[in-house]
Scaffold this motif. Sequence first.
Motif, PDB file in Angstrom:
ATOM      1  N   THR A 106       0.858  -1.160  -0.051  1.00 27.65           N
ATOM      2  CA  THR A 106       0.071   0.026   0.020  1.00 27.65           C
ATOM      3  C   THR A 106       0.808   1.563  -0.149  1.00 27.65           C
ATOM      4  OG1 THR A 106      -0.192  -0.339   2.392  1.00 27.65           O
ATOM      5  CG2 THR A 106      -2.097  -1.034   1.219  1.00 27.65           C
ATOM      6  N   THR A 158      -8.580  -3.683   6.669  1.00 24.88           N
ATOM      7  CA  THR A 158      -8.291  -1.794   7.034  1.00 24.88           C
ATOM      8  C   THR A 158      -8.531  -1.627   8.252  1.00 24.88           C
ATOM      9  OG1 THR A 158      -9.031  -1.266   4.607  1.00 24.88           O
ATOM     10  CG2 THR A 158      -9.147   0.262   6.175  1.00 24.88           C
ATOM     11  N   VAL A 272     -12.885   7.700   3.549  1.00 26.57           N
ATOM     12  CA  VAL A 272     -12.325   8.515   2.487  1.00 26.57           C
ATOM     13  C   VAL A 272     -13.435   9.684   1.944  1.00 26.57           C
ATOM     14  CG1 VAL A 272     -10.530   7.042   1.708  1.00 26.57           C
ATOM     15  CG2 VAL A 272     -12.782   6.800   0.801  1.00 26.57           C
ATOM     16  N   TYR A 294      -4.367   3.356   5.355  1.00 32.14           N
ATOM     17  CA  TYR A 294      -4.682   2.922   4.013  1.00 32.14           C
ATOM     18  C   TYR A 294      -4.478   1.344   3.879  1.00 32.14           C
ATOM     19  CZ  TYR A 294      -4.739   2.145  -0.991  1.00 32.14           C
ATOM     20  OH  TYR A 294      -5.024   1.608  -2.421  1.00 32.14           O
TER      21      TYR A 294
END
Length: 348
Positions: A106, A158, A272, A294
């Motif tokens: 990531t 996540t 987000v 992230y």
Amino acid sequence: MKAIVFEDFKTFPTLKEVERPTPGPGEVLLKVAGAGACHSDVAVYNEFEKGGPGAVPPPFILGHENSGWIEELGPGVDGYTKGDAYLVYGPVGCGHCRACSRGQDTYCENAATNPYLGIGLGRDGGMAEYVTVPARNLVPLGDADPVAAAPLSDAALTPYHAIKNSLPNLNGGGRFALVIGLGGLGQIAVQILRALTGATVIATDMKDDAMAKAREAGAVTVAGGEGQVERIREITGGKGVDAAFDFVGAGPTVAVAAQSMARMGRCTIVGVAGGSYEWSFFTAPYESALTNTYWGTIEDLHEVVDMYKAGQIVPEIERFSLDDGLEAYRKLQAGELSGRAVVVPHGK
């Protein structure tokens, strides 16, 4: 084969016939067991604009939450047995920088020059009958249900990564954690917090049914709206929460998270929605941290699968056939799903 394809910005995806892929060197071909429909997909085709932040150029097959059975091995790959089930780690970095060597694709140092961000994010994803993935991105599922596991590669990975980074704030007695936004990620976050910490978990949302599910998982709930921060602080005895996780990321939710913090607390923005917050020395609790995150590492995903196998993470899913996959995205976009939509290409 059939696939759900993102063809242009600001355009709903299309179900169409495409050529079945062939695995290249270091890759495997998976027969897709399940592919989770994520709000990030909606952002990809409905919200982002060409050349803007977060935009991934089309066309490509959607689906970055994937599981499947080994179907075929590409050149140079061995040690895998046809029919075995795996969960797919979605991010794909360069594979040779320091971040990628840690399994943290990531944060690949060469992201700006990579051809895509990940499987289903620039590279063809799992909303199809078959998908090719790098063999290094496979996490074994054993005899665990691969369909229910599919969303774990984002919807659990996540929040797990965000919570794992915040564990020092939650170790010890009398600690409080706050979860804002009780969609797919938020509900699993409550489960992870309850399994990994002894903290009192406070969960907040605008929807009564979402809060009811969080209470069933062991959270104390606070309804959104006027007086929200005051009620959260009252539960903590006035000190505030030691760790907050905002799974929305809009301006008002970021403000609730930041204003609920204790001294030396940690606030992680996961959603987000593009919100911002004005920091001030005189209003921020001393030594509190405001950060973002992230996705997570492939090591994290192995640990998520361990929790799934142990029954500590129980995702709520709604199954759709591939022919009904566009309906899954329609319902997701309209806010009509209570759990995670999982497209099952080879039967429901």
